[in-house]
Scaffold this motif. Structure first.
Motif, PDB file in Angstrom:
ATOM      1  N   THR A   1       1.216   7.925  -6.754  1.00  0.00           N
ATOM      2  CA  THR A   1      -0.051   7.404  -6.233  1.00  0.00           C
ATOM      3  C   THR A   1      -0.503   8.162  -4.994  1.00  0.00           C
ATOM      4  OG1 THR A   1       0.360   5.203  -7.144  1.00  0.00           O
ATOM      5  CG2 THR A   1      -1.228   5.356  -5.348  1.00  0.00           C
TER       6      THR A   1
ATOM      7  N   PRO B   1       1.903  -1.762  -3.885  1.00  0.00           N
ATOM      8  CA  PRO B   1       2.142  -1.446  -2.464  1.00  0.00           C
ATOM      9  C   PRO B   1       1.058  -0.564  -1.851  1.00  0.00           C
ATOM     10  CG  PRO B   1       4.172  -1.253  -3.710  1.00  0.00           C
ATOM     11  CD  PRO B   1       3.085  -1.451  -4.713  1.00  0.00           C
ATOM     12  N   HIS B   2       0.423   0.278  -2.643  1.00  0.00           N
ATOM     13  CA  HIS B   2      -0.655   1.136  -2.141  1.00  0.00           C
ATOM     14  C   HIS B   2      -2.002   0.424  -2.137  1.00  0.00           C
ATOM     15  CE1 HIS B   2       1.855   4.808  -2.369  1.00  0.00           C
ATOM     16  NE2 HIS B   2       2.352   4.272  -3.468  1.00  0.00           N
TER      17      HIS B   2
ATOM     18  N   ALA C   1       7.266   1.644 -12.742  1.00  0.00           N
ATOM     19  CA  ALA C   1       6.894   1.298 -11.369  1.00  0.00           C
ATOM     20  C   ALA C   1       7.209   2.439 -10.412  1.00  0.00           C
ATOM     21  CB  ALA C   1       7.623   0.024 -10.943  1.00  0.00           C
ATOM     22  N   ALA C   2       8.392   3.055 -10.554  1.00  0.00           N
ATOM     23  CA  ALA C   2       8.791   4.125  -9.643  1.00  0.00           C
ATOM     24  C   ALA C   2       7.891   5.348  -9.791  1.00  0.00           C
ATOM     25  CB  ALA C   2      10.249   4.502  -9.917  1.00  0.00           C
TER      26      ALA C   2
ATOM     27  N   GLY D   1       4.164  -0.917  -9.425  1.00  0.00           N
ATOM     28  CA  GLY D   1       4.302   0.280  -8.612  1.00  0.00           C
ATOM     29  C   GLY D   1       3.051   0.639  -7.836  1.00  0.00           C
ATOM     30  N   PHE D   2       1.894   0.223  -8.335  1.00  0.00           N
ATOM     31  CA  PHE D   2       0.644   0.542  -7.662  1.00  0.00           C
ATOM     32  C   PHE D   2       0.319  -0.438  -6.539  1.00  0.00           C
ATOM     33  CE2 PHE D   2      -4.074   0.446  -7.442  1.00  0.00           C
ATOM     34  CZ  PHE D   2      -4.281   1.774  -7.074  1.00  0.00           C
TER      35      PHE D   2
ATOM     36  N   THR E   1       4.812   5.441 -10.937  1.00  0.00           N
ATOM     37  CA  THR E   1       3.484   5.104 -10.400  1.00  0.00           C
ATOM     38  C   THR E   1       3.485   5.127  -8.877  1.00  0.00           C
ATOM     39  OG1 THR E   1       3.031   3.708 -12.326  1.00  0.00           O
ATOM     40  CG2 THR E   1       1.664   3.366 -10.373  1.00  0.00           C
ATOM     41  N   PHE E   2       4.500   4.507  -8.279  1.00  0.00           N
ATOM     42  CA  PHE E   2       4.570   4.439  -6.813  1.00  0.00           C
ATOM     43  C   PHE E   2       4.644   5.835  -6.201  1.00  0.00           C
ATOM     44  CE2 PHE E   2       7.118   4.287  -2.917  1.00  0.00           C
ATOM     45  CZ  PHE E   2       6.355   3.403  -2.157  1.00  0.00           C
TER      46      PHE E   2
END
Length: 387
Positions: A29, A232-233, A22-23, A229-230, A25-26
């Motif tokens: 991105t 939030p975007h 997740a981290a 992780g994706f 990816t976040f």
């Protein structure tokens, strides 16, 4: 001294791997978004689209890098390294996933035709099969006797490989079709992957540490982390779309995790009279993949009845119908999350807890979800009935 089951379950390690995915990816991105803008991978609004301004896509690249980061960490953890030592499933997923992300990224930029993408999907499914991601056993509800319900089919490499390829192609297109609202595909991917991971951990506990349950749990955990992780975007209002590079990767990894978890189960560990245990692998797979597959099936039927190609686009998907009856984008997405979560985790809970209690809880949840889904239409009818 014999270790307890709880001590033997590497739950913390799987959570750590998911968080790392997740981290990564976040954090990546934003960079991928800039790259997509420079590369011209922009989703311009079309008649069937919900968004009204151009938005960059190709977010699947960041998600794949997140999966790669999670897998790399898992390989360094002694508790999870056996997922690589006793199986080639994770390596097959990384290679097949990398190729399908590349195909999806090309489509995000150049709009590949449907048959080219289909050929690429079959090729990526073939990569999984080459690395051993296929069905070995398959339970069917016939061929039993008075004491045993159904029978277990032993599949050869050709049959098991063909079944795996079919599931991959269907799931890839199902996730591609359902990716129509901000955050929808990512959220569904997270829910399905988390449920599959929970099911695999349940198998790991009941089997006393069978190494065959490590790869599907790892595949599902890294995918769940990448989707988380994706989000939030991508949640409404989205700053970037995952594009085909992301939706096809989700479909491939879900199919791989489901096949790795359910296609290699040793049914001899179940009691012949335990109907629920025998059905649980197929039950979980069906529940986890139900909504995307339902949307895909309805789309194919709808389009072929009109004499169109099954790949022809329209605005009649499940999320479009929720928008039509009056739900906002966010509420429609959250409602589909609710439906998917109830079905997926309900099926997994049946395999872990008392089935009667789980059944009534899931039934109550589905009734509540149905009422919430119908609220705008009921309000509209009441308003029309007022003089």
């Amino acid at each position: 001294m014999t270790p307890t089951v709880s001590a033997g379950l590497p739950i913390r390690e799987y959570i750590l791997v998911a968080l790392i995915s997740a981290a990564v990816t976040f954090l990546l991105t934003g960079l991928i978004r800039r790259f997509a803008i420079k590369a011209g991978a922009i989703a311009t609004p079309r008649a069937r689209d919900v968004h009204v301004i151009p938005i960059p896509r190709m977010g699947g690249l960041a998600m794949y890098l997140g999966v790669l980061g999670g897998m790399a960490l898992a390989h360094q953890l002694p508790a999870l390294r056996r997922a690589f030592e006793y199986s080639f499933d994770p390596v097959g997923v990384l290679l097949g996933g990398g190729v399908i992300v590349l195909i999806g990224a090309l489509d995000d930029r150049f709009e590949l035709d449907a048959w080219t993408k289909l050929a690429g999907q079959v090729m990526c499914a073939g990569i999984l099969v080459i690395f051993g991601v296929q069905w070995n056993t398959f339970w069917v509800p016939w061929g039993g006797n008075e004491e045993v319900l159904g029978s277990v089919l032993q599949l050869d490499n050709n049959q098991g490989g063909l079944l795996a390829v079919l599931l991959v192609v269907v799931m890839v297109n199902a996730m591609n079709f359902v990716d129509g609202l901000d955050g929808l595909a990512g959220g569904l991917g997270f829910i399905a992957a988390a449920a599959t991971c929970a099911f695999s951990l349940g198998l790991l506990a009941t089997s006393g540490g069978d190494v065959g349950s490590y790869p599907p749990a790892l595949i599902a955990a890294t995918l769940a982390g990448a989707c988380l992780g994706f989000l939030p975007h991508n949640f409404q209002p989205a700053k970037i779309f995952m594009g085909d590079s992301g939706s096809m990767m989700i479909g491939l990894m879900l199919a791989a995790a489901s096949t790795s978890a359910s296609g290699k189960i040793n049914y001899l560990t179940f009691s012949p009279s335990d109907t629920l245990a025998l059905m649980s692998p197929l039950l979980v797979v069906a529940a986890v993949l139900f909504l995307p597959l339902l949307d895909l099936m309805l789309a194919v039927i709808r389009r072929t009845r009109r004499g169109e190609s099954p790949f022809a686009a329209d605005k009649m998907h499940l999320h479009h119908r929720l928008l039509e009856i009056g739900h906002s984008q966010r509420r429609a997405v959250l409602l589909i999350y609710l439906w998917a979560g109830l079905l997926a985790f309900g099926a997994v809970s049946v395999t872990l807890f008392d089935s009667t209690i789980v059944f009534w809880l899931v039934a109550a949840g589905l009734l509540l979800a149905a009422l919430i889904s119908a609220v705008p239409r009921l309000k509209s009818r009441n308003q029309q009935g007022v003089p």
